[in-house]
Design a protein around this motif. Structure first.
Motif, PDB file in Angstrom:
ATOM      1  N   GLY A  45      24.695   3.610   5.307  1.00 11.80           N
ATOM      2  CA  GLY A  45      25.618   3.944   6.394  1.00 11.80           C
ATOM      3  C   GLY A  45      25.941   2.741   7.257  1.00 11.80           C
ATOM      4  N   ARG A  46      24.936   1.919   7.525  1.00  7.06           N
ATOM      5  CA  ARG A  46      25.165   0.722   8.329  1.00  7.06           C
ATOM      6  C   ARG A  46      26.076  -0.258   7.610  1.00  7.06           C
ATOM      7  N   ALA A  47      25.871  -0.441   6.306  1.00  5.49           N
ATOM      8  CA  ALA A  47      26.735  -1.328   5.537  1.00  5.49           C
ATOM      9  C   ALA A  47      28.167  -0.801   5.514  1.00  5.49           C
ATOM     10  N   THR A  48      28.319   0.501   5.421  1.00  3.66           N
ATOM     11  CA  THR A  48      29.648   1.110   5.421  1.00  3.66           C
ATOM     12  C   THR A  48      30.340   0.889   6.758  1.00  3.66           C
ATOM     13  N   GLU A  49      29.619   1.072   7.855  1.00  8.57           N
ATOM     14  CA  GLU A  49      30.193   0.860   9.178  1.00  8.57           C
ATOM     15  C   GLU A  49      30.648  -0.574   9.376  1.00  8.57           C
ATOM     16  N   MET A  50      29.891  -1.520   8.815  1.00 10.06           N
ATOM     17  CA  MET A  50      30.234  -2.932   8.964  1.00 10.06           C
ATOM     18  C   MET A  50      31.278  -3.382   7.955  1.00 10.06           C
ATOM     19  N   GLY A  51      31.605  -2.529   6.988  1.00 11.56           N
ATOM     20  CA  GLY A  51      32.590  -2.886   5.981  1.00 11.56           C
ATOM     21  C   GLY A  51      32.063  -3.874   4.949  1.00 11.56           C
ATOM     22  N   SER A  84      30.026   7.727  -2.431  1.00 10.84           N
ATOM     23  CA  SER A  84      30.543   8.799  -1.578  1.00 10.84           C
ATOM     24  C   SER A  84      31.072   8.252  -0.252  1.00 10.84           C
ATOM     25  N   TYR A  85      30.568   7.080   0.170  1.00 15.68           N
ATOM     26  CA  TYR A  85      31.050   6.430   1.393  1.00 15.68           C
ATOM     27  C   TYR A  85      32.144   5.399   1.104  1.00 15.68           C
ATOM     28  N   ASP A  86      32.565   5.258  -0.154  1.00 17.64           N
ATOM     29  CA  ASP A  86      33.549   4.253  -0.571  1.00 17.64           C
ATOM     30  C   ASP A  86      33.086   2.832  -0.249  1.00 17.64           C
ATOM     31  N   THR A  87      31.843   2.541  -0.557  1.00 13.04           N
ATOM     32  CA  THR A  87      31.260   1.221  -0.341  1.00 13.04           C
ATOM     33  C   THR A  87      30.893   0.620  -1.690  1.00 13.04           C
ATOM     34  N   ARG A  88      31.196  -0.667  -1.866  1.00 14.08           N
ATOM     35  CA  ARG A  88      30.852  -1.339  -3.123  1.00 14.08           C
ATOM     36  C   ARG A  88      29.347  -1.514  -3.240  1.00 14.08           C
ATOM     37  N   THR A  89      28.856  -1.458  -4.472  1.00 12.08           N
ATOM     38  CA  THR A  89      27.450  -1.707  -4.759  1.00 12.08           C
ATOM     39  C   THR A  89      27.383  -2.872  -5.736  1.00 12.08           C
ATOM     40  N   ILE A  90      26.879  -4.011  -5.292  1.00  7.59           N
ATOM     41  CA  ILE A  90      26.761  -5.195  -6.134  1.00  7.59           C
ATOM     42  C   ILE A  90      25.323  -5.275  -6.631  1.00  7.59           C
TER      43      ILE A  90
END
Length: 133
Positions: A45-51, A84-90
């Motif tokens: 969630g924190r990574a998503t908030e920070m983009g 589900s949060y539309d965040t990339r996973t590297i």
């Protein structure tokens, strides 16, 4: 000596059977939460908030190590939550056999989250197993 082992085995099997019957009867069992696994959702969630994308390293061992298998199972949940949060996973890997396993795990996690088209093949990367590559 054999008698002590037999008694211990009967006690352990009895405890297992007791809790199986207790769970099947519908009684609520207490399962302790693992703090590190609870923090995963907060970190995503924190990574998503920070983009920012999530960098998940499954370890430095090969597939025959149980820690790598456990890490890939956790990777599945992290990637599903990130999708589900539309965040990339590297996911960088250093062992050749871990690379296809991690790639397929992330691909399936994105598909399970209903975002199969958001998966990018270059997000799962094979670096090298050589220190001076």
């Amino acid at each position: 000596m054999i008698g002590a082992i037999l008694i211990l085995m009967i006690l352990v099997c009895g405890a297992i059977l007791f809790y199986i019957v207790k769970a099947q009867s519908g009684e609520k069992l207490y399962i302790r939460k693992i703090a590190g696994l609870e923090a995963v959702e907060e970190a995503v969630g924190r990574a998503t908030e920070m983009g920012r994308p999530i960098l998940y390293v499954p370890g430095i061992a090969d597939v025959d190590d149980i820690q790598t298998i456990a890490s890939v199972v956790i990777l599945s949940e992290v990637a599903k939550l990130a999708a589900s949060y539309d965040t990339r996973t590297i996911v960088p890997t250093r062992m050749p056999l871990v690379f296809p396993l991690a790639e397929e795990t992330v691909r399936n996690a994105y598909a399970d989250a209903g975002k199969a088209d958001a998966f990018r093949e270059d997000d799962v990367r094979f670096l090298s197993d050589d220190q001076f590559a």
